[in-house]
Write an enzyme that holds these catalytic residues in place. Sequence first.
Site, PDB file in Angstrom:
ATOM      1  N   PHE A  74       2.413  37.094 -29.318  1.00  0.00           N
ATOM      2  CA  PHE A  74       3.150  35.992 -29.949  1.00  0.00           C
ATOM      3  C   PHE A  74       2.501  35.748 -31.306  1.00  0.00           C
ATOM      4  CE2 PHE A  74       4.235  35.376 -25.558  1.00  0.00           C
ATOM      5  CZ  PHE A  74       5.518  34.843 -25.558  1.00  0.00           C
ATOM      6  N   HIS A  81       3.788  29.009 -28.652  1.00  0.00           N
ATOM      7  CA  HIS A  81       4.711  30.133 -28.455  1.00  0.00           C
ATOM      8  C   HIS A  81       5.953  29.943 -29.319  1.00  0.00           C
ATOM      9  CE1 HIS A  81       2.221  30.212 -24.810  1.00  0.00           C
ATOM     10  NE2 HIS A  81       2.524  31.499 -24.692  1.00  0.00           N
ATOM     11  N   ALA A 118      -7.668  40.821 -27.112  1.00  0.00           N
ATOM     12  CA  ALA A 118      -8.555  40.582 -28.244  1.00  0.00           C
ATOM     13  C   ALA A 118      -7.813  40.932 -29.535  1.00  0.00           C
ATOM     14  CB  ALA A 118      -9.819  41.435 -28.106  1.00  0.00           C
ATOM     15  N   GLU A 119      -7.240  39.923 -30.176  1.00  0.00           N
ATOM     16  CA  GLU A 119      -6.348  40.197 -31.312  1.00  0.00           C
ATOM     17  C   GLU A 119      -7.082  40.780 -32.515  1.00  0.00           C
ATOM     18  OE1 GLU A 119      -6.194  37.418 -29.497  1.00  0.00           O
ATOM     19  OE2 GLU A 119      -4.231  37.635 -28.551  1.00  0.00           O
TER      20      GLU A 119
END
Lengths: 327, 347
Positions: free
Chosen positions: A83, A129, A59-60
């Site tokens: 990333f 990515h 959970a960024e």
Amino acid sequence: MPAKTIVEAVHDGLREEMARDERVILLGEDVGFKGGVFKVSVGLMDEFGPERVVDTPLAESGIVGTAIGAAINGLLPVAEIQFADFIHPAMDQIMNEAAKIRYRSNGDFGCPIVIRAPFGGGIHGALYHSQSVEALFAHIPGLKVVIPSNPYDAKGLLKAAIRDPDPVMFFEHKRTYRLFRQEIPDEDYTVPIGPLRIAREGDDLTVIAYGLMLHYALEAAETVAKEGISVEIVDLRTLVPLDKETILGSVKKTGKALVVHEDTRTGGFGGEIAAIIAEEAFEFLDGPVRRLTGPDVPAMPFSKALEHEFMPNPERIAQAMRDLAAY
Amino acid sequence: MATSAARAAERGAAGSGEIPAETQLRIYETMVLARRLSERLLQLQRAGIVPLAVPCDGHEAIQVGSALAMPRERTIVYPYYRSLAAVLAYGMTPLDLVLGFYAKRDDPSTGGHQMPGHYSRRDLNIVTTSSVVGTQLVHAAGAAYAAKVRKSGQVAITYIGEGGTSEGDFHEALNFAAIHKLPVLFVVENNQYAISVPLTKQMAVANVADRAAAYGMPGVIVDGNDAEACYLATRDAVARALAGDGPTLLEAKTYRLAPHTSDDDDRGYRPLEEIAMWRRERDPVPRFAATLEARGLLDEAGTAAIAARVRAAIDDATARAEASPDPDPADIHIPVFSTPEVPGRTQ
């Protein structure tokens, strides 16, 4: 002095700062038990314990938001976004919270956090990515933006970032992680956030780059040197705050400027540098300020052929140098 | 599964205990102060003197009841835009608040940077928040994490409306807090409308507190217009937090008696009779006054004395705010960074 890769230098910087100051904590996905998907934090959970090296939920926004709250209450968090492409769910916490806390509280609260993220392509990472996201953050007043290109700077700038009282975005080009080794001191040192580095001196034109593109530019400069073109290479290292005096000094000397970045073209950081040169060194220019960048497509494709087409490379940079030198 | 009956039982348990008489009177006086100040700010806005008012009318019981149940020196507060009554209870003064609505230089919350209603005072551990609802919950979880790592004995409390619980940050905050059993209270002031959007379009469950089970924390429902019940439920949640038993989701059922802000006309989306009924039958301020009168803690003279003190404090705050200086336009560039000599920008 031991020879280290960038990934080892970042690891050492984290480890030394954690040992030096118990307020430093790490948090992110897979940073603890696994030691990070790129092995940046390997061994740190064993050494400093699971309270200081936190394997977070996936959970960024939560990673950055909890880092902000922990910073407000006395810790010095280093948050890892696995990333750079995954940073966007945390965009609000970064640009609306971290960046604005000092301003909106009229200086009562600061936000001493570091947000690290591997960025950039050339590793078959495809759309999610491979992204270069630095311009998004350089646009937000209140954030510092740092991109080292070698192990010495990676460790020294990271240590400076952790000691900085303001939020610092720290982007590491993943293609450079194990690209080469460099001897770096074992003893404590920092590299100040702000001043750029002249990576190669030259007289005919100035090339401004950072991250992987810095290395490609150096390679290209070597090639065109054999043809009699003398190129000065600026390793930006810090996008915000920007060392514009040194950029202008170099351009005033050479009279020509080329900005190289892997990020897409429109709204990329190269536009900002070109604008500064146009505004403040116009009468010194002997040619147009040029940009060599990724194309304006949504992101880097997966296919080797398409990825190659996306990335600026030493051959293309060399050609851009020749064109500008001949202008 | 937590049924309504089980929840009612839990509510009963949460409401146990007694509140010292002195504290009861302090709760009441703070509620009156908040109501009168909220009304004054709306009047000032209607008179064209301040640009915006953000009323707290109807929310006084949960805000003051919860705030005065917290261990003050050890509490980190993340308020939200309707927390006018709460921040008064946490120690901000009427002058602090009025300076913000006038956007004056000496506004302790933001120095005239932020929109009014974004309360902050570092020395009281009331922490700055933005207007993007939900973000403060994650910060509160992070502050509670730091409290745990530092073994500081602190407890965090944060406030939000039921609409804000639809944000992703609500989920990320509660999940993290529960995993680490953090000392934090998430107080949801469920007033049944997110500006104009009713509860039924905000969630498919009847209670925000029902979600607590999914995170692994207690979900407590309290009558948000009953100051005493709010105080007691908070006190229980604090005891759990400080015992290492983790966070609590505390849902206070309440109703906003005024528009969302001075820019909102609530007559278009709420039945007038509904507003009138809540005002007539469930207003938390007269309701608590009646309780105190029944207990012999408050009489006509006491009520009048409180009203006079409140009036004097608000008149004084308004006059002083009116007379205080605006921010200096030359200061627009600070404070972006810790050191002004690093502007970070080409100016």
